[in-house]
Design a protein around this motif. Structure first.
Motif, PDB file in Angstrom:
ATOM      1  N   UNK A 212      48.738  45.056  44.158  1.00 31.07           N
ATOM      2  CA  UNK A 212      48.274  44.505  45.420  1.00 31.07           C
ATOM      3  C   UNK A 212      47.726  43.104  45.204  1.00 31.07           C
ATOM      4  N   UNK A 213      47.698  42.318  46.288  1.00 35.10           N
ATOM      5  CA  UNK A 213      47.343  40.921  46.175  1.00 35.10           C
ATOM      6  C   UNK A 213      45.912  40.664  45.756  1.00 35.10           C
ATOM      7  N   UNK A 214      44.992  41.533  46.157  1.00 37.13           N
ATOM      8  CA  UNK A 214      43.586  41.280  45.863  1.00 37.13           C
ATOM      9  C   UNK A 214      43.253  41.436  44.381  1.00 37.13           C
ATOM     10  N   UNK A 215      44.019  42.228  43.672  1.00 36.66           N
ATOM     11  CA  UNK A 215      43.749  42.427  42.242  1.00 36.66           C
ATOM     12  C   UNK A 215      45.052  42.728  41.501  1.00 36.66           C
ATOM     13  N   UNK A 216      45.916  41.719  41.328  1.00 34.00           N
ATOM     14  CA  UNK A 216      47.188  41.930  40.632  1.00 34.00           C
ATOM     15  C   UNK A 216      46.977  42.483  39.227  1.00 34.00           C
ATOM     16  N   UNK A 217      47.781  43.486  38.882  1.00 35.99           N
ATOM     17  CA  UNK A 217      47.699  44.061  37.540  1.00 35.99           C
ATOM     18  C   UNK A 217      46.667  45.148  37.385  1.00 35.99           C
ATOM     19  N   UNK A 218      45.871  45.410  38.423  1.00 37.80           N
ATOM     20  CA  UNK A 218      44.866  46.468  38.378  1.00 37.80           C
ATOM     21  C   UNK A 218      45.211  47.549  39.391  1.00 37.80           C
ATOM     22  N   UNK A 219      44.641  48.742  39.177  1.00 42.96           N
ATOM     23  CA  UNK A 219      44.779  49.813  40.151  1.00 42.96           C
ATOM     24  C   UNK A 219      43.656  49.757  41.169  1.00 42.96           C
ATOM     25  N   UNK A 220      43.629  50.729  42.057  1.00 39.88           N
ATOM     26  CA  UNK A 220      42.602  50.775  43.093  1.00 39.88           C
ATOM     27  C   UNK A 220      41.213  50.998  42.514  1.00 39.88           C
ATOM     28  N   UNK A 221      40.220  50.464  43.219  1.00 37.80           N
ATOM     29  CA  UNK A 221      38.833  50.585  42.781  1.00 37.80           C
ATOM     30  C   UNK A 221      37.947  50.921  43.968  1.00 37.80           C
ATOM     31  N   UNK A 222      36.962  51.775  43.718  1.00 33.15           N
ATOM     32  CA  UNK A 222      35.944  52.068  44.723  1.00 33.15           C
ATOM     33  C   UNK A 222      34.607  52.232  44.027  1.00 33.15           C
ATOM     34  N   UNK A 223      33.555  52.241  44.819  1.00 34.59           N
ATOM     35  CA  UNK A 223      32.205  52.505  44.322  1.00 34.59           C
ATOM     36  C   UNK A 223      31.806  53.899  44.765  1.00 34.59           C
ATOM     37  N   UNK A 319      36.510  37.651  40.209  1.00 34.71           N
ATOM     38  CA  UNK A 319      37.415  36.753  39.498  1.00 34.71           C
ATOM     39  C   UNK A 319      38.855  36.973  39.923  1.00 34.71           C
ATOM     40  N   UNK A 320      39.198  38.204  40.277  1.00 33.58           N
ATOM     41  CA  UNK A 320      40.555  38.474  40.767  1.00 33.58           C
ATOM     42  C   UNK A 320      40.738  37.935  42.174  1.00 33.58           C
ATOM     43  N   UNK A 321      39.729  38.115  43.015  1.00 37.19           N
ATOM     44  CA  UNK A 321      39.832  37.618  44.383  1.00 37.19           C
ATOM     45  C   UNK A 321      39.996  36.098  44.414  1.00 37.19           C
ATOM     46  N   UNK A 322      39.358  35.409  43.471  1.00 38.39           N
ATOM     47  CA  UNK A 322      39.334  33.946  43.508  1.00 38.39           C
ATOM     48  C   UNK A 322      40.385  33.281  42.624  1.00 38.39           C
ATOM     49  N   UNK A 323      40.857  33.958  41.575  1.00 42.44           N
ATOM     50  CA  UNK A 323      41.596  33.227  40.551  1.00 42.44           C
ATOM     51  C   UNK A 323      42.917  33.845  40.103  1.00 42.44           C
ATOM     52  N   UNK A 324      43.300  34.997  40.602  1.00 40.85           N
ATOM     53  CA  UNK A 324      44.464  35.696  40.051  1.00 40.85           C
ATOM     54  C   UNK A 324      45.548  35.864  41.120  1.00 40.85           C
ATOM     55  N   UNK A 325      46.793  35.635  40.727  1.00 41.94           N
ATOM     56  CA  UNK A 325      47.935  35.885  41.600  1.00 41.94           C
ATOM     57  C   UNK A 325      48.438  34.650  42.320  1.00 41.94           C
ATOM     58  N   UNK A 326      49.727  34.660  42.650  1.00 41.94           N
ATOM     59  CA  UNK A 326      50.344  33.556  43.387  1.00 41.94           C
ATOM     60  C   UNK A 326      49.959  33.619  44.863  1.00 41.94           C
ATOM     61  N   UNK A 327      49.755  32.471  45.484  1.00 42.78           N
ATOM     62  CA  UNK A 327      49.588  32.466  46.940  1.00 42.78           C
ATOM     63  C   UNK A 327      50.846  33.001  47.617  1.00 42.78           C
ATOM     64  N   UNK A 328      50.674  33.510  48.822  1.00 37.36           N
ATOM     65  CA  UNK A 328      51.810  34.092  49.544  1.00 37.36           C
ATOM     66  C   UNK A 328      52.921  33.072  49.748  1.00 37.36           C
ATOM     67  N   UNK A 329      52.558  31.826  50.079  1.00 34.55           N
ATOM     68  CA  UNK A 329      53.589  30.809  50.298  1.00 34.55           C
ATOM     69  C   UNK A 329      54.464  30.638  49.071  1.00 34.55           C
TER      70      UNK A 329
END
Length: 434
Positions: A212-223, A319-329
């Protein structure tokens, strides 16, 4: 309202649309004739305006002077065409949708698996757009059928959608991750009498989630709290990352392992074992997204979903939200003209961004955070009003381009102030002016 917040997202703009619908497409009419309007320049990265840092939002929609398709429509209608003549219906992953939109996956996070998700499901059904149910719903919440004391979160969403869906439009898509596969989620749904109406009408799909875009390379996370952590520890990794004095822990799902051959085998398995369900694949915004998408289409995927780095989630490392993954464009540019149905998600909330994604090859755009915020504003009609405002903007924009179907949009309808992209130019159709 429940107090749901979406920091960094144009929440107030979405809430205003959920309250007022199409009125929010225009400035305050009281200012007509007394004020000059221009781009907001908010710089949110999630909306229109020249000040945005998002590459997709920096592109401008550029109508031509000469419009042969408008002439064709004029001859067909025997009158001057209007924006109301724009056809927004699409074939989305094998489903008929009234609009080029779909409800993005809400998984097992607290915001995405409660009452808001059920309200969103009901409204998406009334709108005639597909709905995706996210990962880990059954591993976390269980699978309880009709007649049980309580319904599972997943089945509550299915039931709400089925109760409100008009005949022949929309559809339900159910994701499966590694932990879902262990719980045999697809087997349970495919054999459940409650989903038979979906199978009989061709409106059930299964989506293989690779990221998923919010955390490429990771699985789902919850608290989770400690009591819930003990219950989930057999299925998930649980870690104490908030400090020993904190009663909350981090629950992590595994991302799964994929190669091109594994993906082909998985799609072959889906088509062989669930022949009456459509086969979708969701990718994170990886650098090899073009190869991944081609592999999926070649293997028979009915839809490929690309989640850009602007995509939201209920929980992710900063760090994933801000720095990881290609923009959609950039994902859409690398894929180029798609070989099948391409779905795009990430920061969608208004018609301009949706149109730009469609012009770059997407068949439909996903509403995630925007949908939840809209439903939080008005559980009964907030999403419907938000979508109505997007639909009006799309009709106005598509008509302004001299086109009357969303499938007619193309990269020639956009202009990039900083150029399409060094090394990845956008190909224009033959004879089109740059």
């Amino acid at each position: 309202m429940t107090g749901l917040a979406a920091p960094g997202f144009p929440e107030e703009a979405v809430r205003a649309r959920a309250r007022r619908g199409t009125a929010e497409v225009f400035p305050d009419p009281a200012a007509y004739g007394t004020r000059l309007f221009g781009p907001s320049g908010t710089g949110t990265g999630c909306g229109s305006g020249s000040g945005s840092g998002d590459a997709l939002d920096r592109a401008r929609v550029v109508p031509p002077v000469f419009m042969p398709e408008r002439l064709e429509k004029l001859i067909d209608l025997a009158r001057e065409p209007e924006f109301t003549d724009v056809d927004l219906t699409t074939r989305t992953g094998g489903f008929t949708a009234r609009l080029p939109l779909y409800l993005s996956a809400f998984g097992s996070t607290r915001a995405g698996s409660g009452d808001l998700a059920v309200h969103a499901s009901r409204q998406a059904a009334r709108l005639g757009i597909p709905m995706v149910i996210g990962e880990n719903m059954i591993p976390v919440h269980g699978y309880r059928r009709a007649g049980d004391a309580t319904r599972s979160a997943l089945l509550a969403r299915v039931e709400a959608y089925l109760d409100a869906a008009p005949d022949g439009t929309g559809g339900i898509v159910v994701q499966q991750s590694t932990e879902d596969a262990d719980s045999e989620v697809w087997n349970l749904l495919y054999s459940d009498p409650g989903t038979r109406p979906l199978l009989e009408t061709g409106r059930l799909a299964f989506e293989l989630k690779t990221g998923q875009g919010a955390k490429p390379g990771l699985g789902g996370m919850t608290v989770v709290d400690r009591a819930e952590a003990e219950q989930l520890a057999r299925r998930f990794t649980v870690r104490e990352v908030f400090g020993p004095e904190d009663g909350r822990l981090l629950r992590c799902a595994t991302p799964g392992t994929f190669t091109d051959e594994i993906l082909r085998q998985q799609l072959r398995f889906m088509r062989n074992n669930f022949p009456r369900a459509r086969a979708w694949v969701k990718f994170h915004p990886g650098r090899d997204i073009a190869h991944a998408a081609r592999t999926a289409w070649d293997a028979g995927a009915d839809a490929v979903t690309v989640d850009g780095a602007e995509g939201g989630t209920g929980w992710a490392p900063r760090v994933f939200l801000d720095q990881v993954g290609l923009p959609l464009a950039e994902c859409l540019r690398r894929i180029g003209p798609p070989a099948g149905c391409l779905l795009a998600g990430g920061g969608m909330w208004e018609g301009g961004r949706v149109l730009r994604a469609l012009a770059l090859g997407a068949t439909a755009a996903g509403l995630g955070r925007a949908a939840l915020v809209a439903v939080d504003e008005d559980p009964e009609h907030g999403l419907e009003r938000l979508v109505e405002s997007i639909a009006l903007e799309l009709r106005l924009l598509v008509s302004a381009l001299g086109k009357y179907a969303v499938a007619a949009l193309g990269p020639e309808d956009l202009w990039w102030p900083d150029g399409p992209h060094a090394g990845h130019p956008v190909a224009l159709p033959a004879g089109a002016a740059p």
